[in-house]
Design a protein around this motif. Structure first.
Motif, PDB file in Angstrom:
ATOM      1  N   ASN A 176       9.683  -9.441  29.986  1.00 41.40           N
ATOM      2  CA  ASN A 176       9.307 -10.127  31.229  1.00 41.40           C
ATOM      3  C   ASN A 176       9.009 -11.601  30.981  1.00 41.40           C
ATOM      4  N   ARG A 177       8.218 -11.874  29.964  1.00 44.44           N
ATOM      5  CA  ARG A 177       7.872 -13.272  29.654  1.00 44.44           C
ATOM      6  C   ARG A 177       9.094 -14.069  29.225  1.00 44.44           C
ATOM      7  N   LEU A 178       9.932 -13.450  28.430  1.00 43.89           N
ATOM      8  CA  LEU A 178      11.151 -14.111  27.976  1.00 43.89           C
ATOM      9  C   LEU A 178      12.103 -14.377  29.138  1.00 43.89           C
ATOM     10  N   ALA A 179      12.214 -13.411  30.035  1.00 45.07           N
ATOM     11  CA  ALA A 179      13.072 -13.590  31.215  1.00 45.07           C
ATOM     12  C   ALA A 179      12.560 -14.734  32.085  1.00 45.07           C
ATOM     13  N   LEU A 180      11.250 -14.812  32.278  1.00 43.47           N
ATOM     14  CA  LEU A 180      10.677 -15.908  33.059  1.00 43.47           C
ATOM     15  C   LEU A 180      10.928 -17.257  32.386  1.00 43.47           C
ATOM     16  N   LEU A 181      10.744 -17.308  31.072  1.00 49.93           N
ATOM     17  CA  LEU A 181      10.951 -18.559  30.336  1.00 49.93           C
ATOM     18  C   LEU A 181      12.406 -19.020  30.421  1.00 49.93           C
ATOM     19  N   ILE A 182      13.340 -18.124  30.179  1.00 51.89           N
ATOM     20  CA  ILE A 182      14.754 -18.489  30.207  1.00 51.89           C
ATOM     21  C   ILE A 182      15.174 -18.859  31.622  1.00 51.89           C
ATOM     22  N   ALA A 183      14.694 -18.137  32.623  1.00 55.88           N
ATOM     23  CA  ALA A 183      15.011 -18.477  34.018  1.00 55.88           C
ATOM     24  C   ALA A 183      14.496 -19.869  34.360  1.00 55.88           C
ATOM     25  N   LEU A 184      13.291 -20.190  33.921  1.00 55.37           N
ATOM     26  CA  LEU A 184      12.720 -21.508  34.165  1.00 55.37           C
ATOM     27  C   LEU A 184      13.522 -22.597  33.456  1.00 55.37           C
ATOM     28  N   LEU A 185      13.894 -22.358  32.207  1.00 55.72           N
ATOM     29  CA  LEU A 185      14.671 -23.346  31.454  1.00 55.72           C
ATOM     30  C   LEU A 185      16.060 -23.554  32.052  1.00 55.72           C
ATOM     31  N   LEU A 186      16.713 -22.471  32.467  1.00 54.58           N
ATOM     32  CA  LEU A 186      18.028 -22.602  33.105  1.00 54.58           C
ATOM     33  C   LEU A 186      17.939 -23.403  34.392  1.00 54.58           C
ATOM     34  N   THR A 187      16.958 -23.065  35.209  1.00 57.77           N
ATOM     35  CA  THR A 187      16.789 -23.753  36.486  1.00 57.77           C
ATOM     36  C   THR A 187      16.458 -25.230  36.273  1.00 57.77           C
ATOM     37  N   ALA A 188      15.516 -25.506  35.396  1.00 61.24           N
ATOM     38  CA  ALA A 188      15.134 -26.897  35.134  1.00 61.24           C
ATOM     39  C   ALA A 188      16.304 -27.694  34.560  1.00 61.24           C
ATOM     40  N   GLY A 189      17.060 -27.079  33.671  1.00 65.80           N
ATOM     41  CA  GLY A 189      18.206 -27.757  33.091  1.00 65.80           C
ATOM     42  C   GLY A 189      19.278 -28.091  34.118  1.00 65.80           C
ATOM     43  N   GLU A 190      19.544 -27.179  35.024  1.00 66.10           N
ATOM     44  CA  GLU A 190      20.562 -27.425  36.046  1.00 66.10           C
ATOM     45  C   GLU A 190      20.094 -28.446  37.075  1.00 66.10           C
ATOM     46  N   ILE A 191      18.822 -28.397  37.430  1.00 67.85           N
ATOM     47  CA  ILE A 191      18.292 -29.394  38.366  1.00 67.85           C
ATOM     48  C   ILE A 191      18.348 -30.779  37.728  1.00 67.85           C
ATOM     49  N   ALA A 192      17.953 -30.868  36.459  1.00 70.38           N
ATOM     50  CA  ALA A 192      18.004 -32.169  35.769  1.00 70.38           C
ATOM     51  C   ALA A 192      19.442 -32.657  35.615  1.00 70.38           C
ATOM     52  N   ARG A 193      20.345 -31.754  35.368  1.00 72.18           N
ATOM     53  CA  ARG A 193      21.745 -32.132  35.137  1.00 72.18           C
ATOM     54  C   ARG A 193      22.448 -32.587  36.409  1.00 72.18           C
ATOM     55  N   TYR A 194      22.201 -31.922  37.521  1.00 82.30           N
ATOM     56  CA  TYR A 194      22.943 -32.199  38.752  1.00 82.30           C
ATOM     57  C   TYR A 194      22.111 -32.846  39.852  1.00 82.30           C
ATOM     58  N   TRP A 195      20.897 -33.294  39.566  1.00 85.36           N
ATOM     59  CA  TRP A 195      20.041 -33.884  40.581  1.00 85.36           C
ATOM     60  C   TRP A 195      20.727 -35.100  41.206  1.00 85.36           C
ATOM     61  N   GLY A 196      20.799 -35.110  42.511  1.00 82.99           N
ATOM     62  CA  GLY A 196      21.405 -36.221  43.235  1.00 82.99           C
ATOM     63  C   GLY A 196      22.914 -36.138  43.351  1.00 82.99           C
ATOM     64  N   SER A 197      23.514 -35.147  42.750  1.00 82.33           N
ATOM     65  CA  SER A 197      24.962 -34.992  42.811  1.00 82.33           C
ATOM     66  C   SER A 197      25.345 -34.208  44.064  1.00 82.33           C
ATOM     67  N   PRO A 198      26.398 -34.628  44.763  1.00 78.47           N
ATOM     68  CA  PRO A 198      26.834 -33.856  45.936  1.00 78.47           C
ATOM     69  C   PRO A 198      27.431 -32.503  45.546  1.00 78.47           C
ATOM     70  N   HIS A 199      27.715 -32.311  44.278  1.00 75.92           N
ATOM     71  CA  HIS A 199      28.311 -31.054  43.811  1.00 75.92           C
ATOM     72  C   HIS A 199      27.268 -30.108  43.220  1.00 75.92           C
ATOM     73  N   PHE A 200      26.002 -30.318  43.547  1.00 72.10           N
ATOM     74  CA  PHE A 200      24.929 -29.524  42.957  1.00 72.10           C
ATOM     75  C   PHE A 200      25.138 -28.034  43.177  1.00 72.10           C
ATOM     76  N   VAL A 201      25.356 -27.621  44.435  1.00 77.49           N
ATOM     77  CA  VAL A 201      25.452 -26.191  44.732  1.00 77.49           C
ATOM     78  C   VAL A 201      26.657 -25.540  44.055  1.00 77.49           C
ATOM     79  N   PRO A 202      27.861 -26.050  44.185  1.00 75.94           N
ATOM     80  CA  PRO A 202      28.938 -25.323  43.509  1.00 75.94           C
ATOM     81  C   PRO A 202      28.877 -25.428  41.981  1.00 75.94           C
ATOM     82  N   ALA A 203      28.422 -26.556  41.461  1.00 74.99           N
ATOM     83  CA  ALA A 203      28.427 -26.749  40.005  1.00 74.99           C
ATOM     84  C   ALA A 203      27.326 -25.958  39.318  1.00 74.99           C
TER      85      ALA A 203
END
Length: 113
Positions: A5-32
């Protein structure tokens, strides 16, 4: 089960944060970022539901995603164009795949009990 459970939460948080940081402000955020965010949601669901069967599904989805990213990155490193941080990315993806496979095996053992 607590470790999964803790590992799943950590990885989910890291994936989400990484994608938000990577595509923030991009018009292709949702599909990418959709695939990574879907996997993060599956891991979050598994952690919240606290059932081994959901962990098998969530971690298996992560392994599939990471395997595709690993193959694409290795292809770039072998056949070009070479990515500047390719070796680091390959090492991180390999570690994440090993972690995901361990989590799938652990959850599958819990399901059989």
């Amino acid at each position: 089960m607590t470790a999964l459970n803790r590992l799943a939460l950590l990885i989910a948080l890291l994936l989400t944060a990484g994608e938000i940081a990577r595509y923030w402000g991009s018009p292709h955020f949702v599909p990418a970022a959709f695939d990574e965010l879907a996997v993060a949601l599956a891991l979050l669901w598994a952690a919240v539901r606290d059932r081994p069967v959901w962990h098998v599904a969530g971690w298996s989805a992560l392994c599939g995603l990471v395997l595709v990213l690993l193959a694409e990155t290795a292809d770039h490193q072998i056949h070009g164009p070479v990515k500047a941080a390719g070796p680091v990315y390959l090492a991180a993806l390999s570690a994440l795949l090993i972690l995901g496979l361990w989590a799938v095996a652990r959850a599958a053992r819990l399901v059989r009990r």
